[in-house]
Design a protein around this motif. Structure first.
Motif, PDB file in Angstrom:
ATOM      1  N   THR A  63       0.834  -1.198   0.000  1.00  0.00           N
ATOM      2  CA  THR A  63       0.000   0.000   0.000  1.00  0.00           C
ATOM      3  C   THR A  63       0.871   1.252   0.000  1.00  0.00           C
ATOM      4  O   THR A  63       1.820   1.343   0.788  1.00  0.00           O
ATOM      5  N   PRO A  64       0.549   2.236  -0.831  1.00  0.00           N
ATOM      6  CA  PRO A  64       1.297   3.500  -0.789  1.00  0.00           C
ATOM      7  C   PRO A  64       1.156   4.142   0.597  1.00  0.00           C
ATOM      8  O   PRO A  64       0.142   3.990   1.268  1.00  0.00           O
ATOM      9  N   GLY A  65       2.184   4.834   1.027  1.00  0.00           N
ATOM     10  CA  GLY A  65       2.144   5.527   2.310  1.00  0.00           C
ATOM     11  C   GLY A  65       2.532   4.655   3.487  1.00  0.00           C
ATOM     12  O   GLY A  65       2.260   4.994   4.630  1.00  0.00           O
ATOM     13  N   THR A  66       3.205   3.558   3.242  1.00  0.00           N
ATOM     14  CA  THR A  66       3.661   2.668   4.313  1.00  0.00           C
ATOM     15  C   THR A  66       4.771   3.342   5.111  1.00  0.00           C
ATOM     16  O   THR A  66       5.561   4.111   4.580  1.00  0.00           O
ATOM     17  N   ARG A  67       4.843   3.024   6.393  1.00  0.00           N
ATOM     18  CA  ARG A  67       5.927   3.519   7.245  1.00  0.00           C
ATOM     19  C   ARG A  67       6.709   2.326   7.765  1.00  0.00           C
ATOM     20  O   ARG A  67       6.129   1.364   8.253  1.00  0.00           O
ATOM     21  N   VAL A  68       8.035   2.404   7.649  1.00  0.00           N
ATOM     22  CA  VAL A  68       8.905   1.347   8.159  1.00  0.00           C
ATOM     23  C   VAL A  68       9.973   1.973   9.055  1.00  0.00           C
ATOM     24  O   VAL A  68      10.377   3.114   8.862  1.00  0.00           O
ATOM     25  N   ARG A  69      10.396   1.198  10.064  1.00  0.00           N
ATOM     26  CA  ARG A  69      11.486   1.617  10.949  1.00  0.00           C
ATOM     27  C   ARG A  69      12.715   0.811  10.567  1.00  0.00           C
ATOM     28  O   ARG A  69      12.653  -0.415  10.455  1.00  0.00           O
ATOM     29  N   LEU A  70      13.828   1.509  10.375  1.00  0.00           N
ATOM     30  CA  LEU A  70      15.046   0.893   9.879  1.00  0.00           C
ATOM     31  C   LEU A  70      16.200   1.232  10.816  1.00  0.00           C
ATOM     32  O   LEU A  70      16.529   2.412  11.004  1.00  0.00           O
ATOM     33  N   ALA A  71      16.793   0.211  11.405  1.00  0.00           N
ATOM     34  CA  ALA A  71      17.896   0.418  12.353  1.00  0.00           C
ATOM     35  C   ALA A  71      19.138   0.883  11.611  1.00  0.00           C
ATOM     36  O   ALA A  71      19.451   0.409  10.517  1.00  0.00           O
ATOM     37  N   VAL A  72      19.847   1.818  12.220  1.00  0.00           N
ATOM     38  CA  VAL A  72      21.102   2.317  11.660  1.00  0.00           C
ATOM     39  C   VAL A  72      22.112   2.449  12.790  1.00  0.00           C
ATOM     40  O   VAL A  72      21.767   2.848  13.906  1.00  0.00           O
ATOM     41  N   ASP A  73      23.317   2.069  12.524  1.00  0.00           N
ATOM     42  CA  ASP A  73      24.415   2.218  13.473  1.00  0.00           C
ATOM     43  C   ASP A  73      25.175   3.481  13.078  1.00  0.00           C
ATOM     44  O   ASP A  73      25.849   3.487  12.046  1.00  0.00           O
ATOM     45  N   GLY A  74      25.009   4.543  13.849  1.00  0.00           N
ATOM     46  CA  GLY A  74      25.643   5.815  13.520  1.00  0.00           C
ATOM     47  C   GLY A  74      24.693   6.729  12.779  1.00  0.00           C
ATOM     48  O   GLY A  74      24.968   7.157  11.656  1.00  0.00           O
ATOM     49  N   ILE A  75      23.592   7.065  13.405  1.00  0.00           N
ATOM     50  CA  ILE A  75      22.554   7.859  12.732  1.00  0.00           C
ATOM     51  C   ILE A  75      23.045   9.258  12.368  1.00  0.00           C
ATOM     52  O   ILE A  75      22.669   9.795  11.327  1.00  0.00           O
ATOM     53  N   HIS A  76      23.911   9.840  13.186  1.00  0.00           N
ATOM     54  CA  HIS A  76      24.414  11.181  12.856  1.00  0.00           C
ATOM     55  C   HIS A  76      25.340  11.129  11.641  1.00  0.00           C
ATOM     56  O   HIS A  76      25.305  12.025  10.785  1.00  0.00           O
ATOM     57  N   ALA A  77      26.141  10.085  11.519  1.00  0.00           N
ATOM     58  CA  ALA A  77      26.989   9.917  10.335  1.00  0.00           C
ATOM     59  C   ALA A  77      26.123   9.666   9.097  1.00  0.00           C
ATOM     60  O   ALA A  77      26.424  10.169   8.006  1.00  0.00           O
ATOM     61  N   PHE A  78      25.045   8.898   9.260  1.00  0.00           N
ATOM     62  CA  PHE A  78      24.109   8.667   8.158  1.00  0.00           C
ATOM     63  C   PHE A  78      23.500   9.988   7.705  1.00  0.00           C
ATOM     64  O   PHE A  78      23.447  10.290   6.509  1.00  0.00           O
ATOM     65  N   TYR A  79      23.068  10.805   8.668  1.00  0.00           N
ATOM     66  CA  TYR A  79      22.512  12.119   8.329  1.00  0.00           C
ATOM     67  C   TYR A  79      23.539  12.974   7.593  1.00  0.00           C
ATOM     68  O   TYR A  79      23.234  13.577   6.565  1.00  0.00           O
ATOM     69  N   ASP A  80      24.771  13.036   8.114  1.00  0.00           N
ATOM     70  CA  ASP A  80      25.820  13.821   7.452  1.00  0.00           C
ATOM     71  C   ASP A  80      26.036  13.348   6.018  1.00  0.00           C
ATOM     72  O   ASP A  80      26.252  14.157   5.109  1.00  0.00           O
ATOM     73  N   ASP A  81      25.982  12.026   5.828  1.00  0.00           N
ATOM     74  CA  ASP A  81      26.184  11.453   4.500  1.00  0.00           C
ATOM     75  C   ASP A  81      25.095  11.903   3.533  1.00  0.00           C
ATOM     76  O   ASP A  81      25.389  12.410   2.453  1.00  0.00           O
ATOM     77  N   ILE A  82      23.835  11.751   3.910  1.00  0.00           N
ATOM     78  CA  ILE A  82      22.772  12.118   2.972  1.00  0.00           C
ATOM     79  C   ILE A  82      22.660  13.630   2.812  1.00  0.00           C
ATOM     80  O   ILE A  82      22.328  14.114   1.731  1.00  0.00           O
ATOM     81  N   ALA A  83      22.966  14.377   3.870  1.00  0.00           N
ATOM     82  CA  ALA A  83      22.897  15.839   3.787  1.00  0.00           C
ATOM     83  C   ALA A  83      24.002  16.408   2.888  1.00  0.00           C
ATOM     84  O   ALA A  83      23.886  17.535   2.405  1.00  0.00           O
ATOM     85  N   SER A  84      25.054  15.624   2.649  1.00  0.00           N
ATOM     86  CA  SER A  84      26.159  16.091   1.807  1.00  0.00           C
ATOM     87  C   SER A  84      25.805  16.050   0.319  1.00  0.00           C
ATOM     88  O   SER A  84      26.527  16.623  -0.499  1.00  0.00           O
ATOM     89  N   ARG A  85      24.710  15.380  -0.041  1.00  0.00           N
ATOM     90  CA  ARG A  85      24.265  15.305  -1.429  1.00  0.00           C
ATOM     91  C   ARG A  85      22.948  16.056  -1.574  1.00  0.00           C
ATOM     92  O   ARG A  85      22.101  16.010  -0.709  1.00  0.00           O
ATOM     93  N   ARG A  86      22.785  16.696  -2.700  1.00  0.00           N
ATOM     94  CA  ARG A  86      21.555  17.448  -2.959  1.00  0.00           C
ATOM     95  C   ARG A  86      20.462  16.514  -3.468  1.00  0.00           C
ATOM     96  O   ARG A  86      20.689  15.693  -4.338  1.00  0.00           O
ATOM     97  N   TYR A  87      19.284  16.670  -2.899  1.00  0.00           N
ATOM     98  CA  TYR A  87      18.083  16.011  -3.403  1.00  0.00           C
ATOM     99  C   TYR A  87      17.016  17.084  -3.501  1.00  0.00           C
ATOM    100  O   TYR A  87      16.699  17.754  -2.509  1.00  0.00           O
ATOM    101  N   ALA A  88      16.468  17.272  -4.680  1.00  0.00           N
ATOM    102  CA  ALA A  88      15.608  18.422  -4.959  1.00  0.00           C
ATOM    103  C   ALA A  88      14.325  18.463  -4.150  1.00  0.00           C
ATOM    104  O   ALA A  88      13.773  19.538  -3.930  1.00  0.00           O
ATOM    105  N   PHE A  89      13.831  17.315  -3.671  1.00  0.00           N
ATOM    106  CA  PHE A  89      12.494  17.289  -3.097  1.00  0.00           C
ATOM    107  C   PHE A  89      12.447  17.106  -1.588  1.00  0.00           C
ATOM    108  O   PHE A  89      11.377  16.993  -1.021  1.00  0.00           O
ATOM    109  N   LEU A  90      13.589  17.050  -0.931  1.00  0.00           N
ATOM    110  CA  LEU A  90      13.576  16.825   0.518  1.00  0.00           C
ATOM    111  C   LEU A  90      14.857  17.367   1.134  1.00  0.00           C
ATOM    112  O   LEU A  90      15.952  17.093   0.649  1.00  0.00           O
ATOM    113  N   ARG A  91      14.709  18.123   2.191  1.00  0.00           N
ATOM    114  CA  ARG A  91      15.827  18.591   2.994  1.00  0.00           C
ATOM    115  C   ARG A  91      15.602  18.079   4.407  1.00  0.00           C
ATOM    116  O   ARG A  91      14.844  18.662   5.173  1.00  0.00           O
TER     117      ARG A  91
END
Length: 122
Positions: A63-91
């Motif tokens: 179904t569209p609009g599903t929510r999932v929880r995904l474990a990550v080791d190092g969430i701040h590093a993950f954030y830094d990684d994705i924030a370092s690349r531009r994505y036009a539709f989400l900040r």
């Protein structure tokens, strides 16, 4: 008896938008692609580190609009990684600390699915 990891299946409607979000921005690698025939819906397997996701254009898979929880080791590093690349539709905002001791970061894909990446800090 022991249960293993789950592999979420998320609905998608546009292959190009899915690749832009999941492959180009979130840096998942394509594990496999499957169509039953030419011009048939795509079923796409993605992987990043130990996390596996499947995306499906098939109407009855999820179904569209599903929510999932995904474990990550190092969430701040993950954030830094994705924030370092531009994505036009989400900040994305920075990870938020929850009262129960987790840090989480929720992203919404182009199809309305919500991905909550979390790290348990207890």
């Amino acid at each position: 008896m022991r249960l293993g990891r789950a592999t979420p299946i998320l609905r998608m409607f546009d292959e190009g938008k899915a690749r832009e979000f999941y492959v180009d921005w979130l840096q998942f690698k394509v594990q496999f692609e499957h169509r039953f025939g030419a011009n048939m819906p795509l079923y796409l397997g993605l992987v990043r580190d130990d996390l596996e996701l499947h995306l499906s254009e098939h109407h009855g898979d999820t179904t569209p609009g599903t929510r999932v929880r995904l474990a990550v080791d190092g969430i701040h590093a993950f954030y830094d990684d994705i924030a370092s690349r531009r994505y036009a539709f989400l900040r994305p905002g920075a990870p938020q600390k929850q009262e129960w001791g987790e840090w989480d970061l929720t992203l919404t894909d182009p199809f309305g699915n919500k991905l909550t990446f979390y790290e348990n800090m207890q």
